[in-house]
Scaffold this motif. Structure first.
Motif, PDB file in Angstrom:
ATOM      1  N   LYS A  73       0.834  -1.198   0.000  1.00  0.00           N
ATOM      2  CA  LYS A  73       0.000   0.000   0.000  1.00  0.00           C
ATOM      3  C   LYS A  73       0.873   1.254   0.000  1.00  0.00           C
ATOM      4  CE  LYS A  73      -3.951  -2.122   2.333  1.00  0.00           C
ATOM      5  NZ  LYS A  73      -4.834  -2.084   3.516  1.00  0.00           N
ATOM      6  N   TYR A  74       1.664   1.383  -1.059  1.00  0.00           N
ATOM      7  CA  TYR A  74       2.503   2.563  -1.173  1.00  0.00           C
ATOM      8  C   TYR A  74       2.613   2.946  -2.644  1.00  0.00           C
ATOM      9  CZ  TYR A  74       6.266  -0.665  -2.570  1.00  0.00           C
ATOM     10  OH  TYR A  74       7.027  -1.612  -3.215  1.00  0.00           O
ATOM     11  N   CYS A  75       3.073   4.146  -2.882  1.00  0.00           N
ATOM     12  CA  CYS A  75       3.261   4.642  -4.235  1.00  0.00           C
ATOM     13  C   CYS A  75       4.724   4.958  -4.477  1.00  0.00           C
ATOM     14  CB  CYS A  75       2.430   5.903  -4.467  1.00  0.00           C
ATOM     15  SG  CYS A  75       0.650   5.607  -4.571  1.00  0.00           S
ATOM     16  N   ARG A  87      -0.137  -1.389  -5.006  1.00  0.00           N
ATOM     17  CA  ARG A  87      -1.145  -2.388  -4.656  1.00  0.00           C
ATOM     18  C   ARG A  87      -2.004  -2.756  -5.867  1.00  0.00           C
ATOM     19  NH1 ARG A  87      -3.576  -4.471  -0.068  1.00  0.00           N
ATOM     20  NH2 ARG A  87      -5.800  -4.968  -0.240  1.00  0.00           N
ATOM     21  N   ALA A  88      -2.392  -1.724  -6.643  1.00  0.00           N
ATOM     22  CA  ALA A  88      -3.278  -1.963  -7.780  1.00  0.00           C
ATOM     23  C   ALA A  88      -2.532  -1.982  -9.113  1.00  0.00           C
ATOM     24  CB  ALA A  88      -4.360  -0.896  -7.830  1.00  0.00           C
ATOM     25  N   GLY A  89      -1.317  -1.453  -9.127  1.00  0.00           N
ATOM     26  CA  GLY A  89      -0.573  -1.385 -10.379  1.00  0.00           C
ATOM     27  C   GLY A  89      -1.023  -0.276 -11.300  1.00  0.00           C
ATOM     28  N   THR A  90      -1.801   0.664 -10.770  1.00  0.00           N
ATOM     29  CA  THR A  90      -2.270   1.771 -11.606  1.00  0.00           C
ATOM     30  C   THR A  90      -1.173   2.820 -11.729  1.00  0.00           C
ATOM     31  OG1 THR A  90      -3.289   2.700  -9.622  1.00  0.00           O
ATOM     32  CG2 THR A  90      -4.708   1.452 -11.097  1.00  0.00           C
ATOM     33  N   GLY A 104       9.206   7.643  -2.883  1.00  0.00           N
ATOM     34  CA  GLY A 104       8.190   6.755  -2.344  1.00  0.00           C
ATOM     35  C   GLY A 104       7.378   7.399  -1.232  1.00  0.00           C
ATOM     36  N   THR A 105       6.116   7.013  -1.135  1.00  0.00           N
ATOM     37  CA  THR A 105       5.284   7.473  -0.036  1.00  0.00           C
ATOM     38  C   THR A 105       5.409   6.498   1.131  1.00  0.00           C
ATOM     39  OG1 THR A 105       3.385   6.201  -0.830  1.00  0.00           O
ATOM     40  CG2 THR A 105       3.602   8.462  -1.637  1.00  0.00           C
ATOM     41  N   SER A 106       4.946   6.913   2.303  1.00  0.00           N
ATOM     42  CA  SER A 106       4.896   6.009   3.449  1.00  0.00           C
ATOM     43  C   SER A 106       3.688   5.083   3.318  1.00  0.00           C
ATOM     44  CB  SER A 106       4.842   6.786   4.761  1.00  0.00           C
ATOM     45  OG  SER A 106       3.722   7.659   4.756  1.00  0.00           O
ATOM     46  N   TRP A 107       2.607   5.573   2.764  1.00  0.00           N
ATOM     47  CA  TRP A 107       1.449   4.760   2.450  1.00  0.00           C
ATOM     48  C   TRP A 107       0.689   5.455   1.338  1.00  0.00           C
ATOM     49  CZ3 TRP A 107      -3.674   6.441   3.057  1.00  0.00           C
ATOM     50  CH2 TRP A 107      -3.809   7.671   3.711  1.00  0.00           C
ATOM     51  N   CYS A 108      -0.255   4.736   0.722  1.00  0.00           N
ATOM     52  CA  CYS A 108      -0.931   5.268  -0.453  1.00  0.00           C
ATOM     53  C   CYS A 108      -2.248   4.530  -0.635  1.00  0.00           C
ATOM     54  CB  CYS A 108      -0.019   5.072  -1.667  1.00  0.00           C
ATOM     55  SG  CYS A 108      -0.436   6.026  -3.124  1.00  0.00           S
ATOM     56  N   MET A 109      -3.250   5.228  -1.176  1.00  0.00           N
ATOM     57  CA  MET A 109      -4.554   4.594  -1.366  1.00  0.00           C
ATOM     58  C   MET A 109      -5.022   4.616  -2.807  1.00  0.00           C
ATOM     59  SD  MET A 109      -6.621   5.867   2.014  1.00  0.00           S
ATOM     60  CE  MET A 109      -8.051   4.911   1.562  1.00  0.00           C
ATOM     61  N   GLY A 110      -4.199   5.156  -3.704  1.00  0.00           N
ATOM     62  CA  GLY A 110      -4.595   5.208  -5.092  1.00  0.00           C
ATOM     63  C   GLY A 110      -3.482   5.763  -5.951  1.00  0.00           C
ATOM     64  N   THR A 111      -3.767   5.886  -7.235  1.00  0.00           N
ATOM     65  CA  THR A 111      -2.769   6.385  -8.183  1.00  0.00           C
ATOM     66  C   THR A 111      -2.280   7.754  -7.732  1.00  0.00           C
ATOM     67  OG1 THR A 111      -3.998   5.239  -9.902  1.00  0.00           O
ATOM     68  CG2 THR A 111      -2.297   6.775 -10.607  1.00  0.00           C
ATOM     69  N   PRO A 112      -0.975   7.937  -7.636  1.00  0.00           N
ATOM     70  CA  PRO A 112      -0.477   9.202  -7.092  1.00  0.00           C
ATOM     71  C   PRO A 112      -0.503  10.319  -8.118  1.00  0.00           C
ATOM     72  CG  PRO A 112       1.355   7.845  -7.750  1.00  0.00           C
ATOM     73  CD  PRO A 112       0.118   7.020  -7.979  1.00  0.00           C
ATOM     74  N   LEU A 160       1.646  13.672  -9.514  1.00  0.00           N
ATOM     75  CA  LEU A 160       3.072  13.817  -9.799  1.00  0.00           C
ATOM     76  C   LEU A 160       3.625  15.092  -9.191  1.00  0.00           C
ATOM     77  CD1 LEU A 160       3.179  12.423 -13.444  1.00  0.00           C
ATOM     78  CD2 LEU A 160       3.788  11.264 -11.309  1.00  0.00           C
ATOM     79  N   THR A 161       3.205  15.382  -7.971  1.00  0.00           N
ATOM     80  CA  THR A 161       3.791  16.472  -7.201  1.00  0.00           C
ATOM     81  C   THR A 161       4.596  15.872  -6.055  1.00  0.00           C
ATOM     82  OG1 THR A 161       1.821  16.630  -5.819  1.00  0.00           O
ATOM     83  CG2 THR A 161       1.906  18.048  -7.762  1.00  0.00           C
ATOM     84  N   PRO A 162       5.650  16.557  -5.628  1.00  0.00           N
ATOM     85  CA  PRO A 162       6.573  15.960  -4.653  1.00  0.00           C
ATOM     86  C   PRO A 162       6.002  15.773  -3.249  1.00  0.00           C
ATOM     87  CG  PRO A 162       7.596  17.797  -5.821  1.00  0.00           C
ATOM     88  CD  PRO A 162       6.141  17.838  -6.129  1.00  0.00           C
ATOM     89  N   GLU A 163       4.971  16.537  -2.865  1.00  0.00           N
ATOM     90  CA  GLU A 163       4.597  16.626  -1.463  1.00  0.00           C
ATOM     91  C   GLU A 163       4.305  15.292  -0.780  1.00  0.00           C
ATOM     92  OE1 GLU A 163       4.461  20.407  -3.303  1.00  0.00           O
ATOM     93  OE2 GLU A 163       3.292  18.633  -3.819  1.00  0.00           O
ATOM     94  N   PRO A 164       3.568  14.350  -1.403  1.00  0.00           N
ATOM     95  CA  PRO A 164       3.257  13.114  -0.666  1.00  0.00           C
ATOM     96  C   PRO A 164       4.452  12.164  -0.496  1.00  0.00           C
ATOM     97  CG  PRO A 164       1.756  13.471  -2.520  1.00  0.00           C
ATOM     98  CD  PRO A 164       2.919  14.386  -2.720  1.00  0.00           C
ATOM     99  N   PHE A 165       5.527  12.435  -1.196  1.00  0.00           N
ATOM    100  CA  PHE A 165       6.646  11.500  -1.225  1.00  0.00           C
ATOM    101  C   PHE A 165       7.661  11.866  -0.150  1.00  0.00           C
ATOM    102  CE2 PHE A 165       5.297   9.139  -4.850  1.00  0.00           C
ATOM    103  CZ  PHE A 165       4.495  10.030  -5.543  1.00  0.00           C
ATOM    104  N   VAL A 166       7.886  10.936   0.759  1.00  0.00           N
ATOM    105  CA  VAL A 166       8.750  11.211   1.906  1.00  0.00           C
ATOM    106  C   VAL A 166      10.098  10.511   1.807  1.00  0.00           C
ATOM    107  CG1 VAL A 166       6.809  11.683   3.418  1.00  0.00           C
ATOM    108  CG2 VAL A 166       7.660   9.336   3.236  1.00  0.00           C
ATOM    109  N   TYR A 167      10.193   9.534   0.936  1.00  0.00           N
ATOM    110  CA  TYR A 167      11.456   8.827   0.750  1.00  0.00           C
ATOM    111  C   TYR A 167      12.002   9.182  -0.634  1.00  0.00           C
ATOM    112  CZ  TYR A 167       9.443   6.062   4.538  1.00  0.00           C
ATOM    113  OH  TYR A 167       8.874   5.656   5.724  1.00  0.00           O
ATOM    114  N   TRP A 168      13.283   9.494  -0.681  1.00  0.00           N
ATOM    115  CA  TRP A 168      13.913   9.905  -1.937  1.00  0.00           C
ATOM    116  C   TRP A 168      15.265   9.212  -2.066  1.00  0.00           C
ATOM    117  CZ3 TRP A 168      11.779  13.356  -5.517  1.00  0.00           C
ATOM    118  CH2 TRP A 168      10.589  13.974  -5.115  1.00  0.00           C
TER     119      TRP A 168
END
Length: 122
Positions: free
Chosen positions: A31-33, A54-57, A94-102, A104-112
């Motif tokens: 469950k991550y993007c 999770r969904a491959g979208t 990468g995000t810490s968790w995700c619920m759908g197709t992300p 393309l803005t940097p804010e949700p991504f905490v791992y680089w």
């Protein structure tokens, strides 16, 4: 602990291909993007591809749609028909968790990752 370690960058001529590896480790669920961003000198960071594992979208920027493919298995980025305008430092994020197709803005991504350079010559 999540870690991202990109590899696979290099120099190619226009029309060539490269495959960038994201090297993601430490995730305990799917469950991550993941996404790929790039930044050229003097330009803003640009998101080019993202995936909800999770969904491959997937989602792509208009600038790379039809040429780049993000892997549903591991988030690697296959880049075909490269253009000089694709020259940039590429980062996997990468995000810490995700619920759908992300988006393309940097804010949700905490791992680089540390980035890998792609240079395309004409």
């Amino acid at each position: 602990q999540v870690q991202l370690a990109e590899s696979g960058g290099g120099s190619v001529q226009a029309g060539g291909s490269l495959r960038l590896s994201c090297g993601a480790s430490g995730y305990t669920t799917n469950k991550y993007c993941l996404a790929w961003f790039r930044q050229a000198p003097g330009k803003e960071r640009e998101g080019v591809a993202g995936i909800y594992m999770r969904a491959g979208t997937t989602t792509y920027s208009d600038s790379v749609k039809g040429r780049f493919t993000i892997s549903r298995d591991n988030g690697d980025l296959q880049m075909n028909n490269l253009e000089p305008e694709d020259t940039a430092m590429y980062y996997c994020a990468g995000t810490s968790w995700c619920m759908g197709t992300p988006g393309l803005t940097p804010e949700p991504f905490v791992y680089w990752g540390q980035g890998t350079q792609v240079t395309v010559s004409s």
